[in-house]
Design an enzyme around this catalytic site. Structure first.
Site, PDB file in Angstrom:
ATOM      1  CE1 TYR A 127       0.715   0.283   4.419  1.00 53.19           C
ATOM      2  CE2 TYR A 127       0.053  -1.617   4.416  1.00 53.19           C
ATOM      3  CZ  TYR A 127       0.518  -0.759   5.043  1.00 53.19           C
ATOM      4  OH  TYR A 127       1.127  -1.088   6.349  1.00 53.19           O
ATOM      5  CG  HIS A 241      -4.803  -6.166   7.255  1.00 57.53           C
ATOM      6  ND1 HIS A 241      -4.184  -4.973   6.904  1.00 57.53           N
ATOM      7  CD2 HIS A 241      -3.789  -7.036   7.488  1.00 57.53           C
ATOM      8  CE1 HIS A 241      -3.012  -5.238   6.813  1.00 57.53           C
ATOM      9  NE2 HIS A 241      -2.668  -6.399   7.021  1.00 57.53           N
ATOM     10  CG  HIS A 278      -4.080 -10.256  11.208  1.00 53.13           C
ATOM     11  ND1 HIS A 278      -2.840 -10.694  11.704  1.00 53.13           N
ATOM     12  CD2 HIS A 278      -3.983  -8.984  10.554  1.00 53.13           C
ATOM     13  CE1 HIS A 278      -1.974  -9.812  11.211  1.00 53.13           C
ATOM     14  NE2 HIS A 278      -2.381  -8.760  10.577  1.00 53.13           N
ATOM     15  CG  ASP A 329       1.508  -8.929   9.365  1.00 50.31           C
ATOM     16  OD1 ASP A 329       1.691  -7.967   8.551  1.00 50.31           O
ATOM     17  OD2 ASP A 329       0.631  -8.770  10.278  1.00 50.31           O
TER      18      ASP A 329
HETATM   19 ZN   LIG Z   1      -0.432  -6.887   7.577  1.00 53.08          ZN
END
Ligand SMILES: [Zn+2]
Length: 453
Positions: A127, A241, A278, A329
């Site tokens: 991003y 996420h 997650h 991550d």
């Molecule tokens: Zn992440």
């Protein structure tokens, strides 16, 4: 054609002895177990035309959730107390210092570190699109191209998950470091992402362009469907996420009256092509929704414990119909072996019982399911027709000696440091001789980012 003689190999869900493999055009053309006995040579010797490989060889591992630039935070965020949200401020400070050149160098070194631990494909949740003040680079995808180039130069397969990030929280405008994340609207994100698709090669190439919704915080509810549609129309993977923090759930309930899972489901964003990253703080009905839609659950246990996120319901998700995948991550640790066993060990701590996940199931998460979630359904198994990825784990290290040639030894005893050879698409891309160079590259790339003004 290349051929190897593998002393032990994980084939069809079990460890087999004396496995002969042949590779042509990056794929396995022959895989045969138990073809010979009585040979004595070690790694590097030959058996007929085949190179002998000692140790236990497993398929390539898929790291399904990466933010390459977080590698610059390792070791620098452990002094203060604080929370996920204070850690995030330090992460933003690094993000503001990156440009395409420094991002390339950091990603190249980070991807080489991944290869050294047996990771043959990475899902890069990307991003950092624009300049620090939000102005696009001359090439609006300069940062994405830098990541793809880094992956190709390292020799790792990449799914570039181009991430839509529009808001600092439930419609509020982006501020500070977030300016470089935003394309302002989902339509403009889609137009930029579409341009990036030209960077992927032909079918069978090592680059996939996928999509990501950063979170229900960062993409307003009425724009979620635009991203989901873009991914589904192209058959591209979609990652998001999901419910990493209780605060995200609370704010979502306040803004929309439903949980993040329900909001994504309403937008058509939950499908078998979706990975929920997650998936930590879920209601029973969220677990049911994720399972019913076949959405994969990507757990990142070493990051989740580093940030104090909590322990997600991995087994309940699996049993409901959500296949498990794994990611490193934030790269506090890059070691998929540790991620695999942490899923089971966390469940033991949460339930005070053992035996929730078998070693075979965890290997499946780290290989077959992981590659498929990144758009590489033809990777993750040592089988004819599959991409020829081979990761050889030493059985004579101080960690693995005496543990046996078994899936349990790989998952519960071995670590990334026990990887002795990595082949990606038939090409040898790592041996331990590479380690000093990788460490020097990491030191230089991290140092350059941390010292930048
Ligand atoms: Zn992440």
């Amino acid at each position: 054609m290349t051929s190897y003689f593998l002393r032990h190999a994980y084939v069809d869900g079990a460890v087999r002895d004396d496995v002969s493999v042949e590779i042509a055009d990056g794929r396995f053309t022959t895989v045969e177990a138990g073809v010979s006995t009585g040979w004595t040579g070690g790694t590097g010797s030959t058996h007929g035309a085949a190179e002998v490989v000692e140790g236990l060889t497993i398929p390539g591992l898929a790291n399904c959730h990466s933010h390459a630039f977080h590698r610059a935070l390792r070791g620098h965020t452990q002094r203060e107390r604080g929370s996920f949200w204070t850690w995030r401020e330090q992460m933003y400070a690094v993000a503001e210092r990156l440009d395409p050149d420094s991002y390339y160098a950091l990603a190249l070194a980070t991807y080489r570190e991944m290869l050294a631990t047996g990771i043959t494909a990475v899902g890069e949740f990307h991003y950092l699109h624009h300049q620090p003040d939000g102005t696009p680079y001359d090439d609006p995808n300069a940062m994405g191209h830098a990541l793809i180039r880094a992956a190709r130069d390292a020799g790792i397969r990449i799914a570039l998950l181009d991430t839509c990030y529009l808001s600092s929280g439930f419609g509020a405008p982006v501020t500070g470091a977030q300016l470089c994340y935003s394309d302002v609207t989902a339509e403009r994100w889609a137009a930029r992402a579409q341009q990036l698709c030209g960077a992927a090669g032909d079918d069978g190439d090592d680059v996939v362009i996928g999509a990501a919704i950063h979170s229900v915080r960062a993409v307003p509810g009425d724009q979620l469907a635009t991203v989901a549609r873009w991914a589904s129309e192209r058959g591209a993977p979609l990652h998001v996420h999901l419910s990493e923090q209780v605060a995200e759930n609370d704010a979502c309930l306040e803004a929309y009256g439903v949980t993040p899972t329900a909001l994504l489901d309403e937008a058509g964003a939950l499908t078998p092509g979706t990975s929920a990253v997650h998936a930590t703080h879920l209601r029973p009905e969220d677990v049911e929704t994720l399972g019913r839609t076949g959405t994969r659950a990507c757990f990142c246990p070493t990051t989740e414990r580093d940030l104090g996120d909590g322990i997600g319901p991995s087994r309940a998700l699996h049993d409901a119909g959500s296949p498990l995948t794994l990611g490193s991550d934030s790269h506090a640790v890059i070691d998929l072996f540790e991620e695999m066993r942490a899923v089971e060990l966390d469940e033991r701590l949460a339930t005070r019982q053992r035996g929730h996940w078998s070693a075979a199931e965890l290997l499946d998460a780290a290989t077959v399911q992981g590659h498929a979630s990144l758009g590489f359904p033809d990777a993750g198994r040592i089988a004819v027709g599959q991409r020829a990825d081979l990761v050889t784990v030493a059985l004579d290290s101080v960690r693995t000696a005496g543990a046996g040639a078994s899936a349990e030894a790989v998952v519960f005893a071995a670590g990334g440091a026990d990887v002795r050879r990595v082949v990606v698409g038939g090409r040898l891309v790592f041996t331990p001789d590479d380690l000093p160079g990788i460490a020097a590259e990491l030191d230089a790339a991290v140092g350059a980012v941390r010292m930048a003004p």
